[in-house]
Write an enzyme that holds these catalytic residues in place. Structure first.
Site, PDB file in Angstrom:
ATOM      1  N   ASP A   1     -11.804   2.767  -2.357  1.00 60.79           N
ATOM      2  CA  ASP A   1     -10.980   3.558  -1.434  1.00 60.79           C
ATOM      3  C   ASP A   1     -11.155   5.008  -0.969  1.00 60.79           C
ATOM      4  O   ASP A   1     -12.101   5.331  -0.935  1.00 60.79           O
ATOM      5  CB  ASP A   1      -9.383   3.332  -2.048  1.00 60.79           C
ATOM      6  CG  ASP A   1      -8.199   3.128  -1.026  1.00 60.79           C
ATOM      7  OD1 ASP A   1      -7.909   3.852  -0.253  1.00 60.79           O
ATOM      8  OD2 ASP A   1      -7.633   2.061  -1.134  1.00 60.79           O
TER       9      ASP A   1
ATOM     10  N   HIS B   1      -3.722   7.087  -0.171  1.00 56.73           N
ATOM     11  CA  HIS B   1      -3.854   5.624   0.078  1.00 56.73           C
ATOM     12  C   HIS B   1      -4.481   5.004  -1.553  1.00 56.73           C
ATOM     13  O   HIS B   1      -4.168   4.147  -1.972  1.00 56.73           O
ATOM     14  CB  HIS B   1      -4.819   5.328   1.176  1.00 56.73           C
ATOM     15  CG  HIS B   1      -4.966   3.837   1.655  1.00 56.73           C
ATOM     16  ND1 HIS B   1      -5.916   2.960   1.038  1.00 56.73           N
ATOM     17  CD2 HIS B   1      -4.395   3.335   2.601  1.00 56.73           C
ATOM     18  CE1 HIS B   1      -5.622   1.865   1.464  1.00 56.73           C
ATOM     19  NE2 HIS B   1      -4.651   1.931   2.442  1.00 56.73           N
TER      20      HIS B   1
ATOM     21  N   SER C   1      -3.204  -3.542   3.053  1.00 52.74           N
ATOM     22  CA  SER C   1      -3.822  -2.714   1.922  1.00 52.74           C
ATOM     23  C   SER C   1      -2.957  -2.902   0.768  1.00 52.74           C
ATOM     24  O   SER C   1      -3.658  -2.602  -0.451  1.00 52.74           O
ATOM     25  CB  SER C   1      -4.069  -0.989   2.309  1.00 52.74           C
ATOM     26  OG  SER C   1      -5.337  -0.998   3.424  1.00 52.74           O
TER      27      SER C   1
END
Length: 761
Positions: free
Chosen positions: A167, A215, A538
């Site tokens: 990521d 994220h 995601s």
């Protein structure tokens, strides 16, 4: 109150890439620059024929790659290696040892043209940028039920399993990565700890991250986050947070800058995690914008090598819904995860002057608005439609033809006190809120928007108040396939499998995020405890990654394909009350091109009855059947297997891959298609299964034999399914299912029949 980070569903950002580190390191690769002679410089994966190269990996292989590149650049091997080790980086970016035969290099177009003429060069594939595409979900998915949930039934929470997350950065000091009660990492772990001075522990055992991004922190804690109590989000106490495998170990690999993830860098991280560090599960929440042939899709290339070596790979389906044919990460050896909504909502209540109360959604707290004049404004605000009316002190009611951020800011600047957005038919029932609005706001469904419009038209002085109700759990708001989740089929001919494979929670997911100052990497004296809401496939993919870790611990003898099969054949297509899983937009039953096999049911996946299993070698007839030659298969796709010959294997069509779903095409020229499958008994030793078919409209389905009788565990049995067109195709695609039923077991596979009109590349 903690700062809550709520990024928009799909980022649209400029590309900023740091200089590459030494070849072999997992660092950012420069995708496009300008050469001295004015030629554009791009990063390419240079695939080489290894027949004349060294037989061992390591430094000798890297030196050979450098010598090949030097021959094109008219320089020395030593110079190439020396420049690669500098902070600025040279033209050799990565040297791959396991996932592909070749190296990544920064080259001009002229250099690539010269390189492609050399006998040792198989191909030069341009680098592409992938895009990055929860804590109630353990309870929602039935993991944490005291006596019947997956954790109880499996007798583990992922202990001893290493999950590698690829990521854009992580806050290593977050409380979700605390290691209280954790065992040490298994002896097989060979990775390093590179988190800018922040220490690793028994939870976060290693990897690399130099930046604390939202994220990556969010996806990692969704997969394996430890238990954290008294979690606060948007001023609401939402209880205790945890990931799907709260006792699994985490290895994190920073492969993205913000939402941009160079494919060659991701390929390097897969190699690092699967072959050097020895992770068990890889979680990838990024994908290309379009489906590509497997030899050009570096996630497919790297994940094939990983899966062949026993590593489970979970990936996101993409956020390009609701259009069909948008799903990516289509390789059949990876699990491709669609996203659903859940019962969690961030409620913004609209109170109308006639006493009607409507629940919309918002993504941040605001100061409540007492009843104020309500005015409908149509047209494009950017073109001045808002300036034609006086909105001072009023609540504006408008559509979503422009971004919520733009409209909200313009209403605030014009003196408005609130804004209510309503859907047209394309949004239907969706109320998920995107963007950042600086005033009181709510998004309401199409039906509720029509009620508000009717009220406005019924009175001379309409009013509305807005109240922030916070984060709530509404059991009546049952999970549905999210509007943004990419739909199938994959835009690739001969694929032969339904994608996405399965669905996991992806909307309003609460998980760890860095604090307002950017979080850890040595800067935070105490653990960060900030949590935030995010949406997307995601968020769905790491749910499945964590569940795979628990399954892998409970069923150590199962292959990655067996774990995938168990998840898919036990997935739910109905809610507990028997109503079907629906499309969030329409409220109608969701098809398999939206949800794959259904919403994951972790507890059922522990005991599926039958498995559709595949080894690495089982994929070779399928790959050869796609038309790839021996060089491509050996040097790109099947690197770990070595010396594969498509001339000596019995090629199969995609429809005959031993997959837990059925995708066939029936046309006037080919109205009958037969497929083959093999199932392995992992249920009761002596058992019999009967085929139960829900035939797609206009299609007859025959299963031969219709009954399978087993006498032992791990016994395999073959069967065939014949599909025959018996009427006109309905809208090009029809769906059904096949269940193998035996006592407590119901092994379900979705069926999708195409009519050949799809424009597949």
């Amino acid at each position: 109150m903690p700062t809550i980070l709520t990024p928009s569903l799909i980022f649209v950002l400029a590309i900023f890439l740091s200089p590459p580190a030494a070849a072999g390191d997992i660092a950012t690769a420069t995708t496009t620059t300008t050469g001295a002679a004015g030629d554009a410089v791009r990063t390419y994966l240079v695939v080489v024929c290894r027949a004349t190269g060294p037989k061992e990996n390591g430094e000798k292989l890297r030196e050979w790659h450098a010598s090949l590149l030097a021959s094109v650049l008219n320089t020395s091997t030593g110079t190439v290696l020396e420049e690669a080790r500098t902070p600025e980086g040279g033209q050799l970016v990565y040297s791959y040892q396991h996932v592909v035969s070749g190296f990544a290099a920064r080259l001009t177009v002229r250099e690539v043209d010269a390189l492609r003429k050399l006998k040792w060069c198989v191909d030069a594939i341009p680098d592409v940028n992938y895009r990055l595409q929860t804590t109630y979900t353990p309870t929602l998915l039935g993991l944490s039920t005291p006596t019947t949930g997956m954790w109880a039934a499996a007798r583990n929470m992922g202990e001893g399993v290493i999950v590698g997350v690829l990521d854009n950065g992580i806050d290593p000091r977050h409380a979700s990565y605390g290691d209280e009660g954790m065992p040490p990492p298994p002896a097989k772990w060979k990775g390093r700890c590179e988190f800018g001075g922040a220490p690793c522990n028994k939870k976060l055992i290693g990897g690399r991250s130099l930046t604390a991004w939202e994220h990556g922190t969010h996806t990692s804690s969704t997969a394996v986050g430890a238990f954290v109590g008294d979690v606060q989000v948007l001023g609401t106490n939402v209880g205790t947070a945890s990931g799907m495998a709260p006792r699994a170990h985490l290895a994190f690999y920073e492969v993205c800058f913000e939402d941009t993830c160079p494919s060659t860098k991701q390929l390097a991280a897969i190699e690092q995690g699967a072959f050097m560090d020895n992770v068990d599960v890889i979680s990838i929440s990024a994908s290309d914008d379009t489906a590509k042939p497997f030899y050009q899709d570096l996630t497919a290339v790297g994940s094939f090598s990983a899966v062949t070596s026993g590593v489970f790979v979970s990936s996101s389906a993409g956020n390009q819904g609701p259009d069909y044919g948008t799903v990516t990460n289509c390789a059949p050896w990876v699990l491709t995860v669609a996203a659903s909504t859940m019962t969690r909502r961030v409620v913004s209540t609209v109170s109308l002057g006639n006493g009607m109360v409507i629940q919309g959604e918002v993504n941040q707290r605001y100061t409540d608005v007492k009843p104020a004049p309500l005015i409908y404004v149509h047209g494009v605000f950017e073109n001045g439609s808002l300036s034609a009316v006086d909105v001072r002190g009023k609540v504006v009611f408008c559509d979503l033809s422009e971004s919520t951020t733009l409209r909200g800011e313009k209403v605030r600047a014009a003196g408005g006190v609130g804004i209510i957005f309503f859907n047209d038919a394309s949004g239907g029932r969706v109320t998920m809120f995107g963007g950042n609005v600086s005033i009181a706001a709510a998004r309401v469904s199409q039906a509720d928007g029509e009620k508000i419009m009717s009220y406005i038209n019924s009175t001379a002085n309409p009013t509305a108040g807005l109240h922030f109700a916070g984060v709530t759990l509404d059991p009546s708001y049952q999970p549905a396939v999210a509007i943004y989740s990419s739909r199938g089929p994959c835009n690739m001919s001969n694929l032969g499998v339904i994608k996405p494979d399965i669905t996991g929670p992806g909307t309003s997911i609460i998980a760890a995020v860095p604090d307002a100052g950017g979080g850890g990497n040595g800067s935070a004296p105490t653990p960060t405890r900030t949590f935030g809401l995010m949406d997307g496939t995601s968020m769905a993919a790491p749910h499945l990654s964590g569940i795979a870790a628990v399954l892998k611990r409970a069923r150590p003898g199962w292959s990655p394909s067996a774990i995938k099969s168990a998840m898919m054949t036990t997935a739910d297509v109905t809610h507990p009350d028997g109503t079907p899983i629906t499309d969030e937009i329409t409220g109608k039953p969701a098809g398999h091109l939206l949800m794959g096999s259904g919403i994951v049911n972790p507890t059922k996946a522990l005991d599926p009855g039958l498995l559709y299993d595949l080894s690495g070698m089982d994929y070779i007839p399928y790959i050869c059947g796609l038309g790839y030659n021996d060089t491509f298969v050996n040097e790109i796709i099947a690197q770990p297997l070595q010396n594969v010959s498509c001339a000596t294997v019995s090629k199969i069509e995609g429809k005959d891959l031993n997959y837990p779903s059925f995708l066939v095409t029936l046309t006037a020229a080919a109205p009958v298609v037969e497929v083959r499958r093999t199932v392995t008994n992992v249920g009761e030793a002596v058992s019999a299964y009967t085929a139960e078919v829900v035939a797609p409209p206009s299609v007859a389905v025959e299963v031969v034999p219709p009954r399978l009788e087993f006498g032992s565990v791990n016994q395999k049995m073959d069967f065939r399914v014949r599909f025959r067109r018996v009427g006109a195709a309905a809208n090009g695609t029809v769906e059904g299912s096949l269940r193998w039923v035996s006592g407590k077991y119901s092994v379900r596979s979705p069926i999708v029949v195409l009519d050949g009109t799809q424009n597949l590349v």
